[in-house]
Design a protein around this motif. Structure first.
Motif, PDB file in Angstrom:
ATOM      1  N   ASP A   1       1.397  -5.717  -5.088  1.00  0.00           N
ATOM      2  CA  ASP A   1       1.468  -5.104  -6.299  1.00  0.00           C
ATOM      3  C   ASP A   1       0.600  -3.738  -6.457  1.00  0.00           C
ATOM      4  OD1 ASP A   1       3.007  -6.983  -7.637  1.00  0.00           O
ATOM      5  OD2 ASP A   1       1.260  -7.888  -8.233  1.00  0.00           O
TER       6      ASP A   1
ATOM      7  N   ALA B   1       1.594   0.024  -6.506  1.00  0.00           N
ATOM      8  CA  ALA B   1       1.111   1.215  -7.534  1.00  0.00           C
ATOM      9  C   ALA B   1       0.549   2.405  -6.682  1.00  0.00           C
ATOM     10  CB  ALA B   1      -0.074   0.360  -8.261  1.00  0.00           C
TER      11      ALA B   1
ATOM     12  N   CYS C   1       1.632   6.703  -7.223  1.00  0.00           N
ATOM     13  CA  CYS C   1       0.703   7.744  -7.531  1.00  0.00           C
ATOM     14  C   CYS C   1       0.927   9.060  -7.141  1.00  0.00           C
ATOM     15  CB  CYS C   1      -0.703   7.400  -7.232  1.00  0.00           C
ATOM     16  SG  CYS C   1      -1.149   5.815  -8.036  1.00  0.00           S
TER      17      CYS C   1
ATOM     18  N   GLN D   1      -1.702   0.214 -12.949  1.00  0.00           N
ATOM     19  CA  GLN D   1      -1.158   1.377 -12.314  1.00  0.00           C
ATOM     20  C   GLN D   1      -2.191   2.719 -12.562  1.00  0.00           C
ATOM     21  OE1 GLN D   1       2.170   2.031 -10.645  1.00  0.00           O
ATOM     22  NE2 GLN D   1       0.906   3.571  -9.896  1.00  0.00           N
ATOM     23  N   GLN D   2      -2.682   2.944 -13.817  1.00  0.00           N
ATOM     24  CA  GLN D   2      -3.580   3.844 -14.072  1.00  0.00           C
ATOM     25  C   GLN D   2      -4.946   3.796 -13.386  1.00  0.00           C
ATOM     26  OE1 GLN D   2      -3.545   5.239 -18.215  1.00  0.00           O
ATOM     27  NE2 GLN D   2      -1.614   4.256 -18.640  1.00  0.00           N
TER      28      GLN D   2
ATOM     29  N   CYS E   1      -4.311   5.137  -9.729  1.00  0.00           N
ATOM     30  CA  CYS E   1      -3.939   6.421  -9.718  1.00  0.00           C
ATOM     31  C   CYS E   1      -5.222   7.325  -9.848  1.00  0.00           C
ATOM     32  CB  CYS E   1      -3.040   6.945 -10.623  1.00  0.00           C
ATOM     33  SG  CYS E   1      -1.242   6.325 -10.136  1.00  0.00           S
TER      34      CYS E   1
END
Length: 254
Positions: A37, A41, A45, A104-105, A108
């Motif tokens: 995962d 992700a 990015c 995800q954030q 990134c």
């Protein structure tokens, strides 16, 4: 779970001489993710440089060692799935805000804040050599180097070159991270007396466990030696990729 990862004295907010214990921060979503995962992700990015994307499965394995893949993992100074340090949080963002971001954030922002600075220096040395004084360079060692930052990684490599490939330990002259040793540039162990060898082995174990399921999808294969398709491996040149908002480090730690 992840120990203290340090670059400057400002990165440590807990006692230097005692291990910093991880905990799940309250008030956040407490979501757990797999190495695959987190690799996916990182691939998603836009601000992740090619080195990060080509090693995405290895960084996924690092996340398993660092945080167990939990978005709420913290030790009071490092936060989230990839344990971004307090001093590397974006300007104006609190640890609580970062911990409450979706995975995800988190990934990134981690890539944006440390992706360029930590893929230079010692990381390049490891990437471009199959061994250091006879000790094999592994993807786990490279990930540990990245997570520790340029100072400790560089000092570990120097120690290895002078000691037949042996990494520093608390018993053989290793220098633990304290305010003083970070300021004077002598630290070659983190706050829990881990080196790129010892923590690198812990990360390598997680990389190996994830190898059957983590398959980065970039055109170059991605993910390093434990991901099908190739990508960045020890002995292959990894060119720096400027332009992603690197962290500005003091001159004595560069």
């Amino acid at each position: 779970m992840r120990r203290t990862s340090v670059v400057t004295a400002a990165l440590l907010s807990a006692a230097f001489c005692a291990p910093v214990r991880a905990f799940l921060a309250g008030g956040c979503s407490n979501q757990s993710y797999s190495a695959s995962d987190i690799s996916d992700a990182l691939q998603g990015c836009a601000n992740a440089n090619s080195t990060l994307k080509n090693n995405s499965c290895n960084f996924g394995g690092a996340a398993m060692a660092e945080s167990g893949g939990n978005t709420c993992e913290s030790n009071g100074n490092n936060f989230g799935v990839l344990q971004l340090t307090r001093s590397n949080l974006p300007a104006g963002m609190s640890p609580t805000q970062y911990l409450n971001l979706p995975m995800q954030q988190q990934v990134c922002l981690w890539a944006q804040q440390v992706g360029n600075s930590n893929t230079l220096g010692g990381f390049q040395t490891l990437a471009n050599n199959r061994s250091i004084a006879g000790t094999a360079v592994t993807p786990g060692m490279m990930m540990a180097c990245f997570q520790f930052g340029p100072l400790i990684c560089k000092n570990d490599i120097t120690f290895m070159q002078s000691n037949g490939g042996a990494c520093p330990t608390a018993g053989n002259g290793g220098v633990g991270a304290t305010g003083a040793t970070l300021h004077n540039g002598t630290a070659n162990l983190d706050g829990n007396n881990q080196s790129i060898c010892s923590w690198g082995q812990s990360i390598q174990n997680k990389i190996n466990q994830a190898a059957t399921t983590c398959k980065a999808s970039t055109g170059s294969g991605g993910g390093g030696t434990n991901c099908p398709g190739g990508g960045s491996t020890p002995g292959g040149v990894i060119p720096p990729s400027p332009g992603n908002a690197p962290v500005s480090l003091p001159a004595n730690l560069a």
